[in-house]
Write a protein that holds these residues in place. Structure first.
Motif, PDB file in Angstrom:
ATOM      1  N   THR A 191      37.736  41.719  53.759  1.00 24.65           N
ATOM      2  CA  THR A 191      38.276  42.176  52.246  1.00 24.65           C
ATOM      3  C   THR A 191      39.362  42.168  52.206  1.00 24.65           C
ATOM      4  OG1 THR A 191      35.806  43.910  52.911  1.00 24.65           O
ATOM      5  CG2 THR A 191      37.097  44.302  51.546  1.00 24.65           C
ATOM      6  N   VAL A 192      39.160  41.793  50.523  1.00 27.42           N
ATOM      7  CA  VAL A 192      40.850  41.599  49.852  1.00 27.42           C
ATOM      8  C   VAL A 192      41.382  42.625  48.812  1.00 27.42           C
ATOM      9  CG1 VAL A 192      42.321  39.960  49.237  1.00 27.42           C
ATOM     10  CG2 VAL A 192      41.219  39.440  51.202  1.00 27.42           C
ATOM     11  N   GLY A 193      42.081  42.548  48.762  1.00 31.66           N
ATOM     12  CA  GLY A 193      42.599  43.924  47.315  1.00 31.66           C
ATOM     13  C   GLY A 193      43.666  42.610  46.919  1.00 31.66           C
ATOM     14  N   ILE A 194      44.088  43.061  45.372  1.00 33.62           N
ATOM     15  CA  ILE A 194      44.924  42.501  44.676  1.00 33.62           C
ATOM     16  C   ILE A 194      44.762  43.255  43.843  1.00 33.62           C
ATOM     17  CG2 ILE A 194      45.138  40.254  43.090  1.00 33.62           C
ATOM     18  CD1 ILE A 194      44.323  38.909  45.484  1.00 33.62           C
ATOM     19  N   VAL A 195      46.499  43.534  43.897  1.00 33.57           N
ATOM     20  CA  VAL A 195      46.784  44.942  43.160  1.00 33.57           C
ATOM     21  C   VAL A 195      47.798  44.401  41.756  1.00 33.57           C
ATOM     22  CG1 VAL A 195      48.827  46.225  43.313  1.00 33.57           C
ATOM     23  CG2 VAL A 195      46.866  46.339  45.539  1.00 33.57           C
ATOM     24  N   PHE A 203      44.641  35.368  39.298  1.00 30.03           N
ATOM     25  CA  PHE A 203      44.359  34.100  39.942  1.00 30.03           C
ATOM     26  C   PHE A 203      44.334  34.100  42.084  1.00 30.03           C
ATOM     27  CE2 PHE A 203      47.788  31.441  37.507  1.00 30.03           C
ATOM     28  CZ  PHE A 203      46.320  30.696  36.865  1.00 30.03           C
ATOM     29  N   GLY A 204      44.376  36.028  41.846  1.00 28.86           N
ATOM     30  CA  GLY A 204      44.355  36.767  43.249  1.00 28.86           C
ATOM     31  C   GLY A 204      42.971  36.377  43.474  1.00 28.86           C
ATOM     32  N   VAL A 205      42.338  37.331  42.370  1.00 28.13           N
ATOM     33  CA  VAL A 205      40.787  37.492  42.465  1.00 28.13           C
ATOM     34  C   VAL A 205      39.762  36.225  42.638  1.00 28.13           C
ATOM     35  CG1 VAL A 205      38.955  38.278  40.948  1.00 28.13           C
ATOM     36  CG2 VAL A 205      41.168  39.909  41.504  1.00 28.13           C
ATOM     37  N   LEU A 206      40.248  35.193  41.788  1.00 26.81           N
ATOM     38  CA  LEU A 206      39.718  33.718  41.674  1.00 26.81           C
ATOM     39  C   LEU A 206      39.686  32.983  43.233  1.00 26.81           C
ATOM     40  CD1 LEU A 206      41.023  32.592  37.960  1.00 26.81           C
ATOM     41  CD2 LEU A 206      38.647  33.399  38.767  1.00 26.81           C
ATOM     42  N   PHE A 207      41.274  33.380  43.273  1.00 27.99           N
ATOM     43  CA  PHE A 207      40.974  32.384  44.653  1.00 27.99           C
ATOM     44  C   PHE A 207      40.788  33.131  45.483  1.00 27.99           C
ATOM     45  CE2 PHE A 207      44.523  29.704  42.877  1.00 27.99           C
ATOM     46  CZ  PHE A 207      44.115  28.311  42.456  1.00 27.99           C
ATOM     47  N   ALA A 208      40.661  34.446  45.717  1.00 24.02           N
ATOM     48  CA  ALA A 208      40.625  35.076  47.092  1.00 24.02           C
ATOM     49  C   ALA A 208      38.766  35.149  47.361  1.00 24.02           C
ATOM     50  CB  ALA A 208      39.737  36.854  47.095  1.00 24.02           C
ATOM     51  N   LYS A 209      38.000  34.473  45.779  1.00 18.71           N
ATOM     52  CA  LYS A 209      36.817  34.816  45.910  1.00 18.71           C
ATOM     53  C   LYS A 209      36.042  33.226  46.609  1.00 18.71           C
ATOM     54  CE  LYS A 209      33.292  36.689  45.295  1.00 18.71           C
ATOM     55  NZ  LYS A 209      32.359  37.824  45.912  1.00 18.71           N
ATOM     56  N   VAL A 217      38.261  43.143  45.777  1.00 18.27           N
ATOM     57  CA  VAL A 217      38.857  44.198  44.961  1.00 18.27           C
ATOM     58  C   VAL A 217      39.635  44.015  44.323  1.00 18.27           C
ATOM     59  CG1 VAL A 217      39.098  46.902  45.314  1.00 18.27           C
ATOM     60  CG2 VAL A 217      37.631  45.486  46.983  1.00 18.27           C
ATOM     61  N   GLY A 218      39.954  44.721  43.058  1.00 17.41           N
ATOM     62  CA  GLY A 218      40.521  44.321  42.303  1.00 17.41           C
ATOM     63  C   GLY A 218      41.352  45.756  41.684  1.00 17.41           C
ATOM     64  N   ALA A 231      34.312  40.656  35.769  1.00 17.04           N
ATOM     65  CA  ALA A 231      33.567  39.064  35.061  1.00 17.04           C
ATOM     66  C   ALA A 231      34.706  38.475  35.852  1.00 17.04           C
ATOM     67  CB  ALA A 231      33.954  39.271  33.216  1.00 17.04           C
ATOM     68  N   LEU A 232      35.965  38.386  35.889  1.00 17.97           N
ATOM     69  CA  LEU A 232      36.762  37.524  36.635  1.00 17.97           C
ATOM     70  C   LEU A 232      36.099  37.143  38.302  1.00 17.97           C
ATOM     71  CD1 LEU A 232      40.423  38.576  36.408  1.00 17.97           C
ATOM     72  CD2 LEU A 232      39.265  35.911  36.129  1.00 17.97           C
ATOM     73  N   GLY A 233      35.150  37.759  38.856  1.00 18.45           N
ATOM     74  CA  GLY A 233      34.071  37.691  39.774  1.00 18.45           C
ATOM     75  C   GLY A 233      34.623  38.785  41.363  1.00 18.45           C
ATOM     76  N   ALA A 234      35.779  39.698  41.137  1.00 20.99           N
ATOM     77  CA  ALA A 234      35.487  41.087  41.621  1.00 20.99           C
ATOM     78  C   ALA A 234      34.608  41.995  42.103  1.00 20.99           C
ATOM     79  CB  ALA A 234      36.578  41.973  40.930  1.00 20.99           C
ATOM     80  N   ASP A 235      34.325  42.411  43.005  1.00 20.30           N
ATOM     81  CA  ASP A 235      33.506  42.623  43.603  1.00 20.30           C
ATOM     82  C   ASP A 235      33.204  44.130  43.456  1.00 20.30           C
ATOM     83  OD1 ASP A 235      31.369  40.565  45.111  1.00 20.30           O
ATOM     84  OD2 ASP A 235      33.614  40.985  46.128  1.00 20.30           O
ATOM     85  N   GLU A 236      34.452  45.140  43.122  1.00 17.52           N
ATOM     86  CA  GLU A 236      34.465  46.037  42.606  1.00 17.52           C
ATOM     87  C   GLU A 236      35.942  46.508  42.304  1.00 17.52           C
ATOM     88  OE1 GLU A 236      35.746  49.872  45.979  1.00 17.52           O
ATOM     89  OE2 GLU A 236      34.387  47.756  47.030  1.00 17.52           O
TER      90      GLU A 236
END
Ligand code: NAP
Ligand code: ZN
Length: 371
Positions: A191-195, A203-209, A217-218, A231-236
């Motif tokens: 599980t990855v958080g992008i702050v 890009f962090g959200v896109l690449f983590a997915k 998590v954004g 909408a970018l793809g974050a789950d939370e």
């Protein structure tokens, strides 16, 4: 290469900062001296250049005194128009990209260059702008410009199938989050958080997915970004200004955090509380003066937390990322702005208006190509 008329007679011109005032949208278009030509270099006719937060830090002398005049921009894509005789990897007409690095020592006995870590070379550190080349080769000048001259090792071929307006911001914004995600095991089971969901963060959200993290998590300040980040793809999504007690609700839920925020006043201790035992916090945001918030060490000792940092990526990291972007059909959220609009675009980035990366388009060069 249909439609591409190779220019042989060209001059280097671009948006120049002459003082810290440039940061307020006061860059001036003008001619500049590129680095001295060597047979290891490539001249690039620029079609696209992304606008990175680093450009703003440099224009205002936020990381130390900038050597004005300075042409910023290190998310460059264009066509090679002149290729040195020592260069095999690139041919005239190839579409290439340049990120934030202009040169390293590239010696076989370098502890970093020899291991594919050119971005950490301790001997020769030349950034794409505001650096001085070794010897008498002059200053490095960036990509808010018509042409760029860079050592071929740091001019990376762009794979077919990747639009130039996507490739450009990947060269710095993309690689700066992709490299630490890869190097810290981002993938299934994590599980990855992008702050800080701005240019780098999106890009962090896109690449983590794309790398297969179980959950992404954004984390940004305002609730108003929630729908976009999902909408970018974050789950939370966590809004640190607007969600009540978010650091308690989300306590111990993340394995890895990549932090793109560059404020000395960010709520670091609260971000750290989101990590699970043995979690990693990797800082990529680069605050003015290098200032980092104070923390209580017990925040680290109590859960085996590691804090680290990461700087851009190596040429081979960039090649790997570009191919993944093609294979996984990554679609960055970019807003194209004409090169003539660069001053307004940097002001708009500072005002937080970008969704999520501005890319300057050098329209007069677009007509030269089919891309
Ligand atoms: P950006 O598009 O402006 O994004 C930064 C994000 O940080 C903003 O969208 C904002 O999100 C958040 N933020 C800003 N001020 C904040 C504050 N006071 N507290 C909490 N969050 C805040 O910039 P960028 O292009 O992504 O660059 C980000 C940083 O990375 C810059 O410092 C840049 O120089 C650095 N960088 C480092 C490397 C490297 O190699 N390590 C490479 C490239 C860039 P919200 O408004 O949604 O909160
Ligand atoms: Zn950058």
């Amino acid at each position: 290469m249909g439609g591409f008329n190779m220019p042989t007679d060209y001059t280097f011109q671009g948006w120049l900062g002459h003082s810290p005032e440039a940061y307020n949208g006061k860059m001036e278009w003008g001619a500049f001296e590129p680095k001295k030509w060597t047979e290891d270099d490539v001249d690039i006719q620029i079609t696209h250049c992304g606008i990175c937060g680093s450009d703003l830090h440099t224009l205002k002398s936020g990381w130390g005194a900038t050597n004005y005049p300075c042409c910023v921009g290190h998310e460059i894509v264009g066509r090679a128009v002149r290729v040195g005789s020592n260069v095999d990897s690139i041919k005239v007409g190839d579409r290439v990209g340049v990120g934030a690095q202009g040169r390293s020592c590239l010696e076989a006995d370098c502890p970093d260059c020899s291991q594919g870590r050119e971005n950490y070379c301790p001997r020769v550190r030349v950034n794409t702008y505001d650096s001085r080349y070794p010897g008498d080769e002059g200053k490095s000048m960036g990509g808010y410009a018509d042409y760029n001259r860079t050592h071929h090792k740091f001019a990376i071929k762009i794979p077919d199938g990747l639009p130039s307006e996507y490739a450009a911001p990947l060269m710095c914004g993309g690689i700066t989050v992709y490299a630490p995600l890869r190097k810290n095991g981002c993938g299934p089971g994590m599980t990855v958080g992008i702050v800080g969901v701005g240019g780098l963060g999106h890009f962090g959200v896109l690449f983590a997915k794309a790398l297969g993290a179980d959950r992404v998590v954004g984390i940004s300040r305002k609730a108003s970004k929630r729908d976009e980040v999902l909408a970018l793809g974050a789950d939370e999504y966590i809004a640190t200004d607007d969600d009540k007690d978010w650091w308690k609700t989300g306590k111990g839920t993340l394995d890895l955090i990549i932090c793109t925020v560059s404020s000395a006043h960010m709520p670091l201790s609260r971000y750290l509380r989101l990590l699970r035992t043995n979690g990693n916090f990797i800082q990529v945001g680069a605050p003015d003066g290098g200032k980092f918030p104070e923390i209580n060490v017990f925040a680290l000792l109590g859960a085996g937390i590691k804090i680290g940092g990461s700087g851009i990526g190596s040429p081979s990291d960039i090649e790997e990322m570009l191919q993944l972007a093609v294979d996984k059909k990554i679609e960055p959220w970019v807003e194209k702005r004409p090169m003539s609009d660069a001053n307004q675009a940097i002001v708009d980035l500072e005002a937080g208006k970008a969704r999520y990366r501005y890319v300057l388009v050098n329209e007069k060069h677009l007509s030269e190509t089919k891309l």
